[in-house]
Design a protein around this motif. Structure first.
Motif, short mmCIF file in Angstrom:
data_model
loop_
_atom_site.label_atom_id
_atom_site.label_comp_id
_atom_site.label_asym_id
_atom_site.label_seq_id
_atom_site.Cartn_x
_atom_site.Cartn_y
_atom_site.Cartn_z
N ARG A 30 0.84 -1.22 0.00
CA ARG A 30 0.00 0.00 0.00
C ARG A 30 0.87 1.26 0.00
O ARG A 30 0.51 2.25 -0.62
CB ARG A 30 -0.97 -0.01 1.19
N ARG A 70 -10.46 0.54 2.43
CA ARG A 70 -9.62 -0.10 1.42
C ARG A 70 -10.46 -0.61 0.26
O ARG A 70 -11.55 -1.11 0.47
CB ARG A 70 -8.87 -1.29 2.06
N ARG A 83 -6.51 -5.60 -5.68
CA ARG A 83 -7.91 -5.17 -5.77
C ARG A 83 -8.85 -6.30 -6.19
O ARG A 83 -10.05 -6.21 -6.02
CB ARG A 83 -8.08 -3.93 -6.65
N ASP A 86 -9.99 -3.18 -1.47
CA ASP A 86 -10.16 -4.64 -1.49
C ASP A 86 -11.06 -5.10 -0.33
O ASP A 86 -11.13 -6.29 -0.04
CB ASP A 86 -8.80 -5.37 -1.45
N HIS A 95 -1.07 -3.56 -7.02
CA HIS A 95 -2.48 -3.18 -6.84
C HIS A 95 -3.41 -3.93 -7.80
O HIS A 95 -4.56 -4.21 -7.45
CB HIS A 95 -2.63 -1.66 -7.02
N THR A 109 1.94 1.69 -3.50
CA THR A 109 0.81 2.15 -4.32
C THR A 109 0.56 3.63 -4.07
O THR A 109 0.37 4.41 -5.00
CB THR A 109 -0.45 1.32 -3.99
N ARG A 146 1.87 -0.12 -8.51
CA ARG A 146 0.80 -0.26 -9.53
C ARG A 146 0.60 -1.73 -9.87
O ARG A 146 -0.51 -2.23 -10.00
CB ARG A 146 1.15 0.55 -10.79
#
Ligand code: AP5
Length: 226
Positions: A36, A161, A54, A163, A50, A39, A47
């Motif tokens: 994180r 978040r 996700r 996710d 992520h 990101t 990237r």
């Protein structure tokens, strides 16, 4: 001390790891937090990670093992570390065996947090994180901030978040069952595993964890209710 914390998403690993790390004066290392951070900084690694995070899938081992190797090489790990969220499959467990090979015992303890899936879904649904320091974790019901939407510690805006949507959480639970649960057997064979219940108040879970690693005392007064 070198400790691993294993448990399904939302079990409270991050919550407990932050507290245990303070008690033991060792760094709390979470591969999820490291991703994180990347990101948030917009790095290529961030990237790439992520795109997996996700959808609730694991970030590929070649990325994850590299990130962890780099983190464990920093000098603050000399006195030990508390790993939260690594290893998540057998290949990562074997990679960690290699990274910790040497004269010292590889690991001192592996704590497994046990929790029913329904509780996980409710904990994750209410989780809010600080967007400024990315460290402080709240829950809208169990540990709400004093001012809704604002971090008590630094005043940063709280966020959810991406996710943490229910469908993604279900996928993360499936991944835990199929890929991460077998890691427990890897450490059971080395006699390192203690399983504790993650139910109850945060302090109660912390007390159990401290007892499990030999740094706390059993409280007989709550033996039947805690
Ligand atoms: P990661 O960030 O590691 O997520 P996770 O393992 O799914 O765990 P969570 O962070 O969701 O939950 P937690 O157990 O830390 O619970 P928390 O303390 O926040 O990983 C995210 C993603 O990154 C992965 O899905 C994967 O894609 C990737 N990734 C990471 N590591 C990887 C690896 N090694 N390999 C490949 N990919 C990797 O608590 C949850 C909520 O409950 C909070 O709101 C909290 O306030 C509340 N709470 C905590 N304890 C209690 C309590 N006792 N009572 C009531 N509420 C509580």
């Amino acid at each position: 001390m070198r400790i691993l914390l294993i448990g399904p998403p939302g079990a409270g690993k991050g919550t407990q790891a932050a507290r245990l790390a303070v008690h033991l004066s060792i760094p709390h290392i979470s591969t999820g937090d490291l991703f994180r951070e990347h990101t948030g900084q917009g790095t290529e690694l961030g990237r790439h990670a992520h795109t997996h995070i996700r959808t609730g899938l694991l970030v590929p081992d070649w990325v994850t093992v590299g990130v962890l190797e780099e983190r464990l090489a920093r000098p603050d790990t000399e006195r030990g570390f508390l790993l939260d969220g690594f290893p998540r499959n057998l290949a990562q467990a074997q990679a960690l065996d290699g990274m910790t090979a040497g004269p010292e015992p590889r690991l001192d303890a592996v704590l497994v947090l046990e929790i029913p899936e329904a509780e996980v879904v409710s904990r994750i649904a209410g989780r809010r994180l600080c967007g400024r320091d990315r460290e402080h974790v709240f829950h809208v019901d169990h540990s709400p901030p004093a001012v809704a939407g604002t971090c008590d510690v630094c005043g940063g805006e709280l966020y959810r978040r991406d996710d943490d949507r229910e469908a993604t959480v279900r996928r993360r639970l499936e991944v835990y069952r199929s890929e991460t649960a077998p890691v427990v057997g890897h450490y059971q064979a080395q006699g390192l595993v203690t399983t504790i219940s993650a139910l109850g108040r945060v302090q109660e879970v912390l007390d159990r964890a401290l007892v499990a690693i030999g740094r706390g005392q059993v409280d007989d007064s709550c033996a039947s209710s805690c």
